[in-house]
Design a protein around this motif. Sequence first.
Motif, PDB file in Angstrom:
ATOM      1  N   PHE A 149      -4.519 -10.989   1.263  1.00 20.04           N
ATOM      2  CA  PHE A 149      -4.834 -11.001  -0.098  1.00 20.04           C
ATOM      3  C   PHE A 149      -3.530 -11.062  -0.862  1.00 20.04           C
ATOM      4  O   PHE A 149      -2.450 -10.421  -0.280  1.00 20.04           O
ATOM      5  N   TYR A 150      -3.435 -11.674  -2.123  1.00 19.65           N
ATOM      6  CA  TYR A 150      -2.252 -11.401  -2.919  1.00 19.65           C
ATOM      7  C   TYR A 150      -2.758 -10.935  -4.322  1.00 19.65           C
ATOM      8  O   TYR A 150      -3.899 -11.485  -4.892  1.00 19.65           O
ATOM      9  N   VAL A 151      -2.010  -9.796  -4.933  1.00 18.94           N
ATOM     10  CA  VAL A 151      -2.316  -9.552  -6.136  1.00 18.94           C
ATOM     11  C   VAL A 151      -1.151  -9.572  -7.195  1.00 18.94           C
ATOM     12  O   VAL A 151      -0.040  -9.101  -6.722  1.00 18.94           O
ATOM     13  N   ASN A 152      -1.207 -10.309  -8.074  1.00 18.89           N
ATOM     14  CA  ASN A 152       0.028 -11.007  -8.934  1.00 18.89           C
ATOM     15  C   ASN A 152       0.960 -11.401  -8.162  1.00 18.89           C
ATOM     16  O   ASN A 152       2.244 -11.188  -8.542  1.00 18.89           O
ATOM     17  N   GLY A 153       0.719 -12.203  -7.254  1.00 20.39           N
ATOM     18  CA  GLY A 153       1.643 -12.804  -6.183  1.00 20.39           C
ATOM     19  C   GLY A 153       2.115 -12.015  -5.144  1.00 20.39           C
ATOM     20  O   GLY A 153       3.217 -12.488  -4.206  1.00 20.39           O
ATOM     21  N   ARG A 154       1.990 -10.707  -4.962  1.00 24.09           N
ATOM     22  CA  ARG A 154       2.206  -9.950  -3.976  1.00 24.09           C
ATOM     23  C   ARG A 154       1.381  -9.968  -2.903  1.00 24.09           C
ATOM     24  O   ARG A 154       0.247  -9.519  -3.100  1.00 24.09           O
ATOM     25  N   ASP A 155       2.007 -10.146  -1.687  1.00 27.70           N
ATOM     26  CA  ASP A 155       1.170 -10.077  -0.516  1.00 27.70           C
ATOM     27  C   ASP A 155       0.719  -8.488  -0.170  1.00 27.70           C
ATOM     28  O   ASP A 155       1.616  -7.614   0.056  1.00 27.70           O
ATOM     29  N   GLN A 156      -0.523  -8.325  -0.098  1.00 29.80           N
ATOM     30  CA  GLN A 156      -1.015  -6.976   0.574  1.00 29.80           C
ATOM     31  C   GLN A 156      -1.150  -6.871   1.894  1.00 29.80           C
ATOM     32  O   GLN A 156      -1.352  -5.857   2.112  1.00 29.80           O
ATOM     33  N   GLY A 157      -0.668  -7.962   2.736  1.00 27.46           N
ATOM     34  CA  GLY A 157      -0.769  -7.646   4.257  1.00 27.46           C
ATOM     35  C   GLY A 157      -1.969  -8.156   4.800  1.00 27.46           C
ATOM     36  O   GLY A 157      -2.954  -8.674   4.004  1.00 27.46           O
ATOM     37  N   VAL A 158      -2.071  -8.098   5.854  1.00 22.40           N
ATOM     38  CA  VAL A 158      -3.341  -8.915   6.743  1.00 22.40           C
ATOM     39  C   VAL A 158      -4.538  -7.773   6.501  1.00 22.40           C
ATOM     40  O   VAL A 158      -4.322  -6.465   6.753  1.00 22.40           O
ATOM     41  N   ALA A 159      -5.566  -8.473   5.915  1.00 21.28           N
ATOM     42  CA  ALA A 159      -6.606  -7.764   5.720  1.00 21.28           C
ATOM     43  C   ALA A 159      -7.757  -7.947   6.803  1.00 21.28           C
ATOM     44  O   ALA A 159      -8.584  -6.770   7.323  1.00 21.28           O
ATOM     45  N   ALA A 160      -7.668  -9.130   7.450  1.00 19.49           N
ATOM     46  CA  ALA A 160      -8.366  -9.209   8.589  1.00 19.49           C
ATOM     47  C   ALA A 160      -8.038 -10.155   9.492  1.00 19.49           C
ATOM     48  O   ALA A 160      -7.313 -11.051   9.127  1.00 19.49           O
ATOM     49  N   SER A 161      -8.274 -10.177  11.147  1.00 24.67           N
ATOM     50  CA  SER A 161      -8.023 -10.952  12.015  1.00 24.67           C
ATOM     51  C   SER A 161      -9.217 -11.868  12.488  1.00 24.67           C
ATOM     52  O   SER A 161     -10.277 -11.675  12.305  1.00 24.67           O
ATOM     53  N   ASN A 162      -8.863 -12.990  13.173  1.00 19.56           N
ATOM     54  CA  ASN A 162      -9.750 -13.914  13.734  1.00 19.56           C
ATOM     55  C   ASN A 162     -10.819 -14.396  12.899  1.00 19.56           C
ATOM     56  O   ASN A 162     -11.932 -14.265  13.106  1.00 19.56           O
ATOM     57  N   VAL A 163     -10.619 -14.662  11.594  1.00 20.90           N
ATOM     58  CA  VAL A 163     -11.496 -15.198  10.617  1.00 20.90           C
ATOM     59  C   VAL A 163     -11.956 -16.404  10.882  1.00 20.90           C
ATOM     60  O   VAL A 163     -11.260 -17.436  11.012  1.00 20.90           O
ATOM     61  N   PRO A 164     -13.375 -16.829  10.974  1.00 17.56           N
ATOM     62  CA  PRO A 164     -13.966 -18.057  11.336  1.00 17.56           C
ATOM     63  C   PRO A 164     -13.613 -19.127  10.259  1.00 17.56           C
ATOM     64  O   PRO A 164     -13.098 -18.590   9.259  1.00 17.56           O
TER      65      PRO A 164
END
Length: 1514
Positions: free
Chosen positions: A358-373
């Motif tokens: 996820f990105y807020v105002n262009g800043r990466d907030q990091g990995v939120a979830a993995s192995n997303v289908p």
Amino acid sequence: MAEEPSSCIISSVPLQQQFHSIHGTLVQLSENGFSAFRLRPSHEFNQGLVFSSRSLKDEQVFEVRIDRKVHSWTGSLQIGITTQDPATFHPAPPPNALDIVNKSWVLSGCNLFENGKIIVEDYGPNLDELSEGDRVGVMRTSEGDLVFYVNSFAQGVAVSGIPQTIYAVVDLYGKCVQVTMINHSETHSLPRPLLTLSSVMMDSNQVNQEEESCSTASTPSGALQDRLRFHHRCGTMVKLSAGQRTGERRRPLDEFNNGVVMTQRPLLPDELFEIRIDSLVDKWSGSIEVGITTHNPAALDFPSTMTNLRSGTIMMSGCGILTNGKGTRREYGQCNLDELGEGDRIGLIRKANGDLHFYVNGRDQGVAASNVPNPVWGVVDLYGRTVRVSLIDREDAVKPPTNEAEEDAPVVVEQLQFHTRCGLHAAVVNGGTTGHRPNAQSDFNHGVVLTGRPLRPDELFEVVLDKVVLKWAGSIEIGVTTQRPEELDFPATMTNVRSGTWMMTGNGVMHNGLTILDDYGTSLDRLGSGDRVGVIRRSNGVLHFFVNGEDQGPAAGNVPEKVYGVVDLYGQAAQVSIVSPSPATPLTDSSPYPSYLYPAPSHLLAPLVSPTSLADSTYALPTSSSSTSASSTLIHTDLSFHRLHGRNTTLSSNCLMASRPNALSEFNDAICITSRPLRPGEVFEVMIEKLVERWSGSLELGVTSIRPENLDFPSTMTDITYGTWMLSGSSVMQDGTITRNGYPLDLDALQEGNRVGLLRHADGSLHYYLNDQDQGAACWGVPQDLYAVIDLYGQCAQVSLVHRPLQVSGIPTNQQEGDATPMDSTASEPRCIQPHRHRISPYCGRAVTLSDDGRTAKREDKDFENGLVFSLLPLQPEESFDVRIDTVSQRWAGSLAVGLTTFHPQEGAVIPSSLSGLESSWYISSSSVFQSGRKILASCLPMEHLAVGDVVSIRRTVESTLHFAVNGRDLSVCVRNIPHGAYVVMDLHGMIQSVSVKSIGKLGSLPESLATTPALLATNSLPTAGGALPLSLSQLALREAMQGIQSALSSRFGSAFSHQQRFHDHHGRNVVLKNNGQTAQRTASYNQGLVYSKDPLIPGGCFQVKIEQLDERWTGSLMLGVTAIPPEKMPSTPPTCALLLKRPSWVISGRTLHQGGRKIRSDLKFDLNELRVGQSAGVHLSQTGHLHVLIDGIDCGSVAWIGTSESLFAVVDLYGQTTEMSTVSVRSASTITSTPTTQPALNEEKALRESSNTEKSLTGVRNYSQRSCRYKQSCSRFVHLMGLPDAYLEGEGSVCGCVQCFHEEEGTSDKVDEEMKGWCRWTVRNRRQVDKKDGPGINEKWQTAYHQTRPCVVRRILDEGHLLSPDLNVWQRTKAARRSSKGNDGESNGQLLFSPTLQPASLAPIAELYDPILKKNQRGQVVLQVLVQPGSYKVRRATSPLNGPAPTVPTANTVGSVTCSPDPTHQQQLLNPPADTTAITDEDPAILWYTKERGAAIVQALLIRLDETASAST
């Protein structure tokens, strides 16, 4: 003419399709037969049928592109197939595709028709909403299924069993004027059928294989499919616009959910899905939620909120991640979505490796979830505060945002041109450099033109006026907007756009249709041919406007990067041309304007310099040792509140404002802590924005060494037992223990508008400041690196953080070259001193001498008069001028007189000997208030009682009223209609010998002429690299510019600046306006006399009219009210009567109140039909959103709560007898009478007045209500202290059973029952819905009973709609206490008790509620009258004596301001089974009903009985 869409299905068609030569009578084909155009599109809407030249083959898509549309008609393109050969239509095809009845299937709108009859509803996207450039196609599959395509995506099987030989048919209907055929035979490719019904049923493996094959088959240039849009299927409350790229929740003030929108296609790997928040409301909690889902929007049953889905969904909500509706990560990233504001951006990317970011105002907030289908659709939930969002594009749409700086590359500057899409009455010529209104003599609006590309930072967009017509009023408007010209639905004027737009119009500046600056610069309405006007967005986000090359100064701040230049050819402006642009001079440190500008209330704007009292406490940060020379600069702090806070706290304004939303029901759990530790020499300061009088105690302020991430927020900060220093009231506490009492600053005595701060000094002492004044050291030995912390406790409901600049000073070893003046050693730590605005004019009485730079005045003791002194500058609105009595003389009688006057002495002016000889003056003297020597009001405190040390304050409000106070206590004197520009005047008369000015004045408001005096040049300077720069040269210019912005923002955020009101030009048919719109006259009939106010009614403002003429032939009279519909958006012919106005509108007629044409009240205490000639009436909107009615300038009380979230206009109906009226000026109207008011002798009277729901108004405090029972008023006050909203109780039908009312009602139909004696009864609005199968009258058969309870649980009972069992006590805070009150099954073992008579219930425990106004505890009992379902209860006899004296009230537990009996077993003791088996009847006063079914009882009424014999003092 061929176009290649993205595709994965290969098909070979040997021959190209063309349009058939047989077509509609108004159709014209191009030479190659690929394009079709409908003639006379402005006059005809049909006769536009075209057909394919040959029959369609299986798996061959027939696709057309919309080239041109007009907006004159409804309906648009229709497409389908027919089995009839076009050559057989004789003499011509039918006018409409739906008229083909020989085997035809046509898609019109979103419905499918067969032979002119509808067979499928809501099939796909609405074709009427497609834009120019969109593509539509149709195909017959080899299985005989018919599939339609929109922008190359299949919409699923529409119908089956289609014959083999078919021809395509296209109807250029309504808005659709021109189409072009997309011939796929050249590329041998077809649109990609992603959304067919078969693809919906594919499993994830098949989908992954398809995506994989498509990605390998597609070229890099075709990796991006059509632009992301929102799917046409969405939540029930969502409205899509701007080509389905903007989603908006309807009725945002009534609904908070059902706002889910999804992308129209799945997201590609590494594709950025990003949206911008366009609009928010402050009514709800919670805000936007963004995420992904594997559910196809075409087949999804949209939930109310996306977090209700239990499969295939990952959402970011607040600062956490929810997977399938369950929280998987409580703290994610650095941002909280609930705290974002308008203009903020949220995005997401599903990486190729399956990670979700996820990105807020262009800043990466990091990995939120993995192995997303895969595939997944982007989803946005317009929840709570979020009302409107828009999809935004990025140039790196397939790349994630990055913070790394890219290498500079040479850029070819593209010359600015106007975009070809423009307003309805505008046209772009001369290669895009000129825009004009061709019919300027007949059209005055719809002339908006935008630039073809966004403006670059520091790029000047300038146009020259080529042609002007003098027929119209108004002229050119210029500005910037975030709206793309391809997506903008061009309005009549650009000021109608409500998002992302800044415009200069006239001499003001508007943002999103709202005025933010009134008197900004040169008026654009005065420009003529040859004048130039321009706009520039600086690289720091500050917006400047230019007129003929002259910079008009900063107009707005925080303007986003990607903005387009916009010109509105309005009124006189008929033609403009772009002036060759050139990069503007970049903003430097020496520029007279700041590189920051906060779009927030004025007190949040960073002051330029530190106040005098804080300057001595400002410390220099160490500079680098390697620097050979340094210069002092001001570093503006980034301090804000941390996103972690107490559960009852809400942050806003970019985390600069903290509030407790439910301030009347919650008093604690509202702790806020700073986002970082305080730096050395950094002042932490907040302003008190809102106080409530319900609770005792107020703000608590201090510091702590605990990081916010490690703090388990308690209910109050004084509960922390380590690393914390707090000031609570006037007590200093360390680690929860009081270390000092009687500190000079008492936080419980703060008032709204006060500023309180703290600073840790270099010696380790902690100092507190009140309004810039140091209150001394509170404690010592305080370490560094501490977080500031505030507790919004008790009365304190809202504060805002005040930014103060840090001062960084270097210590140069020698002077810079060219500066021969040696630097004083004390200059190594320069301080910026704010000159005092509040000073005394040098022109004063002959017996007065001034000292202390005009801050002290002394009268010679040999003279008792000739002591008039005046303020140096006029008193600004909401500015308090404070003077302190320094010395007195017992030789003379008389005392100080102080007030305001329009007289300002100049050199040579004659100054009277006393204040009574001064014309145009309003002042308080002795115990009375005088106007120009004439007594008009009586005060309550004689001025002769003043002594040395007393402080007298005078304040003029924005409503032009004058208030006096002594030692901070308001004298309850209100003088109205004080003109602007009045000066403070004081008469040092009699015993008053000398006074000194203690107030400083508003920061940043010192005029240049005073700042450049020789006495101030030595102190009013800012350090620069070249030495001391006089404040009057650069920083003063900045201060003046920011003062204008502060004033505009102050008015934007609710200040009610009074001025002469006028009527709007849009009015009823029988109305004629005169006297420059200040008088309205009805010329015929008895109706059609509706008029509106020209300006919106802002909170705190009023609109009044005076009746000038009546016609006794008619019945009925004046009606007045407010409406949320702007007059310009009303129908061309307004309703015949104000009662016909639809919602949202509130109209008073006679004694009744109507909402949206429906009567809601008929018990008003005044009658508008009884007004006579010369009387005035008006409406007043309070700051809290209550609508008041004013009669002859006197407040008649609140008639309804309507809120302040919408712009409201006053509406008046010249109905019946009223034939002429005129507006009343708030400042100078003689019709507004000043009713003498005195402060009540008892605080109890003040409390009783507040319980009647009347609020303080602009023009008086008199109430037209009839005489009421004092005991009932006391009970009403008790209900108010319980925190019950008015919506829970009926406004009518309350019954008082006191002795006086009981005897008065005897013999009447409203006689009070004998057992109700001593009780007051309020009917409760039934929030429970009766089951329909039981019939509408089921409650009437239920039995009446009484249930005893405590005040502290009544609110919870009414909130939930059910009674609470005795053991569900809201004051049991610990989980262990709650578990102990439950059985093994986790359910409550308590039983609900009722009594069929009031006598047993009257033994309810006596509770105490603290009254902060009366300063004592109110004691009373609370009983609920309920309806009990027959057969749901059992009957037992109570063993305790019911006829004996009431039991002694046990020791109470006090929580905040509420005291309740802690005996939870009181009711259970009554359930002991009787020893005998005597028959039990309802007439027996000793019986009780009991049940465990909470739903078996409905609350009907609230009963209150006060114990007035014993009142516990504080």
